[in-house]
Design an enzyme around this catalytic site. Structure first.
Site, PDB file in Angstrom:
ATOM      1  N   CYS A   8     -11.248   3.183  -0.694  1.00  0.00           N
ATOM      2  CA  CYS A   8      -9.946   3.614  -0.152  1.00  0.00           C
ATOM      3  C   CYS A   8      -9.632   2.736   1.053  1.00  0.00           C
ATOM      4  O   CYS A   8     -10.537   2.383   1.824  1.00  0.00           O
ATOM      5  CB  CYS A   8     -10.034   5.085   0.268  1.00  0.00           C
ATOM      6  SG  CYS A   8      -8.558   5.692   1.094  1.00  0.00           S
ATOM      7  N   THR A   9      -8.346   2.418   1.188  1.00  0.00           N
ATOM      8  CA  THR A   9      -7.899   1.547   2.288  1.00  0.00           C
ATOM      9  C   THR A   9      -8.379   2.005   3.670  1.00  0.00           C
ATOM     10  O   THR A   9      -8.599   1.188   4.552  1.00  0.00           O
ATOM     11  CB  THR A   9      -6.354   1.578   2.350  1.00  0.00           C
ATOM     12  OG1 THR A   9      -5.918   2.940   2.287  1.00  0.00           O
ATOM     13  CG2 THR A   9      -5.746   0.781   1.243  1.00  0.00           C
ATOM     14  N   HIS A  10      -8.488   3.322   3.845  1.00  0.00           N
ATOM     15  CA  HIS A  10      -8.758   3.854   5.186  1.00  0.00           C
ATOM     16  C   HIS A  10     -10.234   3.778   5.600  1.00  0.00           C
ATOM     17  O   HIS A  10     -10.554   3.796   6.777  1.00  0.00           O
ATOM     18  CB  HIS A  10      -8.349   5.320   5.249  1.00  0.00           C
ATOM     19  CG  HIS A  10      -6.875   5.562   5.177  1.00  0.00           C
ATOM     20  ND1 HIS A  10      -6.086   5.011   4.208  1.00  0.00           N
ATOM     21  CD2 HIS A  10      -6.051   6.301   5.961  1.00  0.00           C
ATOM     22  CE1 HIS A  10      -4.824   5.414   4.392  1.00  0.00           C
ATOM     23  NE2 HIS A  10      -4.784   6.193   5.451  1.00  0.00           N
ATOM     24  N   GLU A  59      -6.211   8.975   9.678  1.00  0.00           N
ATOM     25  CA  GLU A  59      -4.845   8.753  10.191  1.00  0.00           C
ATOM     26  C   GLU A  59      -4.576   9.573  11.436  1.00  0.00           C
ATOM     27  O   GLU A  59      -3.825   9.150  12.312  1.00  0.00           O
ATOM     28  CB  GLU A  59      -3.819   9.128   9.116  1.00  0.00           C
ATOM     29  CG  GLU A  59      -3.463   7.932   8.303  1.00  0.00           C
ATOM     30  CD  GLU A  59      -2.541   8.247   7.148  1.00  0.00           C
ATOM     31  OE1 GLU A  59      -1.668   9.108   7.293  1.00  0.00           O
ATOM     32  OE2 GLU A  59      -2.726   7.617   6.097  1.00  0.00           O
ATOM     33  N   CYS A  93      -4.021  -1.057  -2.238  1.00  0.00           N
ATOM     34  CA  CYS A  93      -4.200   0.399  -2.292  1.00  0.00           C
ATOM     35  C   CYS A  93      -5.078   0.689  -3.493  1.00  0.00           C
ATOM     36  O   CYS A  93      -4.783   0.238  -4.608  1.00  0.00           O
ATOM     37  CB  CYS A  93      -2.832   1.059  -2.456  1.00  0.00           C
ATOM     38  SG  CYS A  93      -2.893   2.823  -2.776  1.00  0.00           S
ATOM     39  N   ASP A 130       0.863  -1.174   0.000  1.00  0.00           N
ATOM     40  CA  ASP A 130       0.000   0.000   0.000  1.00  0.00           C
ATOM     41  C   ASP A 130       0.904   1.230   0.000  1.00  0.00           C
ATOM     42  O   ASP A 130       2.105   1.131   0.264  1.00  0.00           O
ATOM     43  CB  ASP A 130      -0.880  -0.014   1.265  1.00  0.00           C
ATOM     44  CG  ASP A 130      -1.742   1.232   1.375  1.00  0.00           C
ATOM     45  OD1 ASP A 130      -2.261   1.690   0.333  1.00  0.00           O
ATOM     46  OD2 ASP A 130      -1.887   1.775   2.489  1.00  0.00           O
ATOM     47  N   SER A 131       0.308   2.378  -0.245  1.00  0.00           N
ATOM     48  CA  SER A 131       1.055   3.629  -0.174  1.00  0.00           C
ATOM     49  C   SER A 131       1.540   3.899   1.254  1.00  0.00           C
ATOM     50  O   SER A 131       2.442   4.700   1.447  1.00  0.00           O
ATOM     51  CB  SER A 131       0.142   4.776  -0.598  1.00  0.00           C
ATOM     52  OG  SER A 131      -1.023   4.791   0.206  1.00  0.00           O
ATOM     53  N   TYR A 144      -0.497   8.451  -2.158  1.00  0.00           N
ATOM     54  CA  TYR A 144      -0.571   8.154  -3.592  1.00  0.00           C
ATOM     55  C   TYR A 144      -1.762   8.884  -4.226  1.00  0.00           C
ATOM     56  O   TYR A 144      -1.774   9.134  -5.417  1.00  0.00           O
ATOM     57  CB  TYR A 144      -0.765   6.651  -3.827  1.00  0.00           C
ATOM     58  CG  TYR A 144       0.492   5.787  -3.758  1.00  0.00           C
ATOM     59  CD1 TYR A 144       1.699   6.275  -3.282  1.00  0.00           C
ATOM     60  CD2 TYR A 144       0.433   4.459  -4.180  1.00  0.00           C
ATOM     61  CE1 TYR A 144       2.819   5.448  -3.219  1.00  0.00           C
ATOM     62  CE2 TYR A 144       1.544   3.634  -4.129  1.00  0.00           C
ATOM     63  CZ  TYR A 144       2.738   4.136  -3.647  1.00  0.00           C
ATOM     64  OH  TYR A 144       3.840   3.318  -3.593  1.00  0.00           O
TER      65      TYR A 144
HETATM   66  N1  DGL Z   1      -3.993   3.838   0.145  1.00  0.00           N
HETATM   67  C1  DGL Z   1      -4.628   4.942  -0.534  1.00  0.00           C
HETATM   68  C2  DGL Z   1      -5.846   4.406  -1.310  1.00  0.00           C
HETATM   69  O1  DGL Z   1      -6.436   3.402  -0.958  1.00  0.00           O
HETATM   70  C3  DGL Z   1      -5.051   6.025   0.424  1.00  0.00           C
HETATM   71  C4  DGL Z   1      -3.910   6.843   0.960  1.00  0.00           C
HETATM   72  C5  DGL Z   1      -3.114   7.536  -0.150  1.00  0.00           C
HETATM   73  O2  DGL Z   1      -3.632   8.475  -0.796  1.00  0.00           O
HETATM   74  O3  DGL Z   1      -1.976   7.135  -0.331  1.00  0.00           O
HETATM   75  O4  DGL Z   1      -6.219   5.002  -2.278  1.00  0.00           O
END
Ligand code: DGL
Length: 259
Positions: free
Chosen positions: A181-183, A151, A72, A9-10, A41
């Site tokens: 999105c992962t979050h 975060e 990600c 992941d980023s 990212y």
């Molecule tokens: N991991 C990114 C995503 O799922 C979120 C965080 C980022 O922008 O790096 O798009």
């Protein structure tokens, strides 16, 4: 080659997916790479993300990962543009399995998608959903403030509630929402509350872990130690990692990039 699963992941958000994989495949060694040096990212160009994908997948392949999970959404949205990847036994991203789940539910007609600017600009969800079911109406919305908010720990409070309200009120009436999105799994409950439980929510962790389970040999000897690498280390990353993985983990710094 071992049956290790490489997840990247980023940053640390992909640990939501890594944690689900660990639950579904407890005997598989997990190697995680969080590109904290290049986070986020969501605001990067497609070209740069493609270069990061190449470097990280080479690292995971060298570390004997047989299966690659691009955990990600922003990276998954540009993955088809990456010319060649090492020859993993399988490559799973976080978009296709979720799109598949939505398409299978024939009761759904109007689908919302939220994600980073990179993911939404790519229109990958819209394209794939309509390809799978041309009668779907898809409404995509970039919600860039949500990831940094989560975060920073603003999750179950009035700040999260306000930001969620501000963004989601921009969407028209929908039957389902993809948390792209992962979050976002961390604020799933708050999003559900916003919609009063009337909108079906889809996110990646369990869906992706289930998809992977079908692709890998599940009879594995346990015992090998998992590793969680990051390209930049701070103690606050480690603290946040616990929030996303659900338990305390040790982050190890590895520099892969000369760009
Ligand atoms: N991991 C990114 C995503 O799922 C979120 C965080 C980022 O922008 O790096 O798009």
């Amino acid at each position: 080659m071992s049956g290790a699963v490489g997840v990247f992941d980023s940053g640390i958000g992909g640990l939501t997916v890594a944690s689900a994989i660990k639950k579904h495949l407890p005997n598989h060694k997990l190697i995680y790479f969080g590109d904290t040096l290049h986070l986020p990212y969501g605001d990067k160009s497609s070209e740069n993300i493609q270069n990061y994908i190449k470097a990280i997948s080479a690292f995971l392949f060298e570390h004997e990962c047989q299966h690659l999970v691009v955990a990600c959404n922003s990276a998954s949205s540009v993955l088809p543009l990456v010319a060649s990847l090492p020859s993993f036994g399988s490559v799973t991203n976080v978009i296709d399995p979720v799109v598949e789940c939505v398409i299978q539910d024939k009761s759904l007609k109007r689908i919302g998608v939220i994600g980073t600017k990179r993911t939404i600009q790519s229109q990958v969800y819209q394209r794939q959903l309509i390809q799978g079911n041309p009668s779907l109406e898809v409404f995509e919305l970039a919600t860039p403030l949500l990831a940094p908010m989560i975060e920073e720990g603003f999750i179950h409070d009035s700040i999260a509630e306000k930001v969620i309200h501000e963004y989601l009120s921009e969407l028209p009436d929908i039957d389902a929402l993809i948390l792209g999105c992962t979050h976002y799994p961390l604020i799933r409950r708050e999003i559900d509350t916003y919609f009063g439980g009337k909108v079906k929510l889809f996110d990646a962790p369990n869906v992706v872990a289930n998809t992977l389970k079908k692709l890998v040999e599940t009879k594995q000897e346990g015992g090998s130690q998992d590793h969680f690498y990051v390209s930049d280390y701070t103690s606050s990353f480690e603290k946040t990692a616990q929030l996303f993985f659900g338990e305390s983990i040790k982050l190890e710094k590895r520099i892969l990039f000369n760009f």
